[in-house]
Design an enzyme around this catalytic site. Structure first.
Site, PDB file in Angstrom:
ATOM      1  N   ALA A  11      29.081  45.728 -19.756  1.00 17.04           N
ATOM      2  CA  ALA A  11      29.951  45.061 -20.558  1.00 17.04           C
ATOM      3  C   ALA A  11      31.322  45.048 -19.641  1.00 17.04           C
ATOM      4  O   ALA A  11      32.149  44.336 -20.263  1.00 17.04           O
ATOM      5  CB  ALA A  11      30.138  45.476 -21.899  1.00 17.04           C
ATOM      6  N   TYR A 164      16.120  41.809  -4.970  1.00 15.72           N
ATOM      7  CA  TYR A 164      16.952  41.239  -6.114  1.00 15.72           C
ATOM      8  C   TYR A 164      15.740  40.431  -7.059  1.00 15.72           C
ATOM      9  O   TYR A 164      15.878  40.381  -8.219  1.00 15.72           O
ATOM     10  CB  TYR A 164      18.085  40.515  -5.952  1.00 15.72           C
TER      11      TYR A 164
END
Ligand SMILES: NC(=O)c1ccc[n+]([C@@H]2O[C@H](COP(=O)([O-])OP(=O)(O)OC[C@H]3O[C@@H](n4cnc5c(N)ncnc54)[C@H](OP(=O)(O)O)[C@@H]3O)[C@@H](O)[C@H]2O)c1
Length: 298
Positions: A11, A164
């Site tokens: 966050a 990834y």
């Protein structure tokens, strides 16, 4: 979202930060995580400026370290008996092979194993909610990945794009497998592609690597702001239209298809077993989960 507790990983930047601001504005109580106390405190201050926001609390944890994921789960459990929304958002790219302190390749550890472990450790707090939603942030980058997880994350065969992409395929397979195992419960599990978003993703690899990612989407004309990138996550977290929807993949608030292999149930089960093995968890859910259990809390 008043009275609802939302946990958001990653966050402190980008899409996670924007999701926190949007859910905060809807009145949610937020538990926010990231590695940086200073950025966490800045986010809490930003949220407290908005009077609509419920409570906002920051817990520091490096998700690439399994001990810290367990400590994070314990901290969340000590603050609230019920989690209504879990947003598995934290993520990173690594241009070169980098093992974590647990000896696991960093992309797989940060993007997938952390969220696998955190979700399972929070399962009974999700079960305690009236209807809980787990949202896992994947990516269109999963589409080239073949699901050869054990090869992909080895030092000798490391390729940054494959690593990834494979970690994002793992996010999708996890979201789908979780949905299958949670069938018949009040917990839903979905995945999101936020699109190409102008965030700090890849900044750890230096400015050139970061510019390559942002520049690619800017030239294509589809580069989004973090606020836009967060919209589908916030939709899945809060919209009545998403109630009861599970095992799906969303882009721009619409359901889309992911790659063929992402739907391979046998491959998802193998990934689940591998993830249990790599996190040292006993399977708290078995082949399907019917209610809270405490076997995984030790
Ligand atoms: N940006 C895109 O174009 C795009 C496209 C598709 C999918 N995604 C996905 O969107 C998600 C959010 O990424 P973003 O674009 O918003 O990138 P970002 O701006 O770099 O934010 C990533 C967040 O994850 C946190 N994080 C990274 N490694 C961590 C670790 N080891 N422990 C704890 N937290 C960690 C970061 O914390 P710090 O502040 O400490 O670094 C940050 O809060 C990721 O899962 C990413 O794969 C992004």
């Amino acid at each position: 979202m008043k009275g609802k507790t939302c946990v958001i990983t990653g966050a402190t930047s980008g899409i996670g930060w924007a999701s926190a601001v949007q859910l905060g504005a809807m009145g949610a109580d937020l538990i926010l995580t990231g590695r940086d106390e200073r950025k966490g405190a800045a986010l809490v201050r930003r949220l407290q400026r908005d009077r609509a926001c419920g409570t906002a609390h920051f817990v520091r944890a490096d998700l690439s370290v399994q001990r810290e994921v367990r400590e994070l789960a314990a901290a969340i459990r000590s603050r609230c008996a019920r989690v209504d929304v879990l947003i598995n958002n934290a993520g990173a790219r690594f241009d070169t092979f980098l093992p974590t302190s647990d000896g696991i390749e960093s992309t797989f550890a940060t993007n997938h194993l952390s969220h696998f472990l955190l979700t399972l450790l929070l399962l009974d707090t999700l079960q305690a909610a009236e209807a809980a939603r787990v949202i896992t942030v994947a990516s269109g980058a999963h589409s080239g990945a073949r699901g050869d997880f054990e090869r992909c994350f080895r030092a000798e065969s490391y390729d940054r794009k494959a690593a990834y992409g494979s970690s994002k395929l793992a996010n999708l397979m996890f979201a789908y497998e979780l949905a299958r195992r949670l069938k018949g419960t009040k917990i839903t599990s979905n995945a999101v592609d936020p699109g190409g978003v102008a965030t700090n993703l890849g900044r750890n690899n230096g400015i050139v690597s970061w510019l390559r990612h942002v520049g690619y989407h800017a030239l294509k004309g589809d580069l989004l702001s973090p606020e836009k990138g967060a919209e589908t996550i916030v939709f899945l977290a809060s919209s009545p239209a998403a109630e009861g929807v599970t095992g799906k993949y969303f882009f721009q608030k619409r359901e889309i298809q992911s790659s063929r292999i992402s739907y391979d149930e046998a491959a998802a089960k193998r990934l689940w077993e591998l993830s249990l093995d790599m996190t040292g968890l006993d399977d708290p859910m078995g082949p399907s989960y019917r209610g809270p259990t405490s076997t995984f809390l030790s």
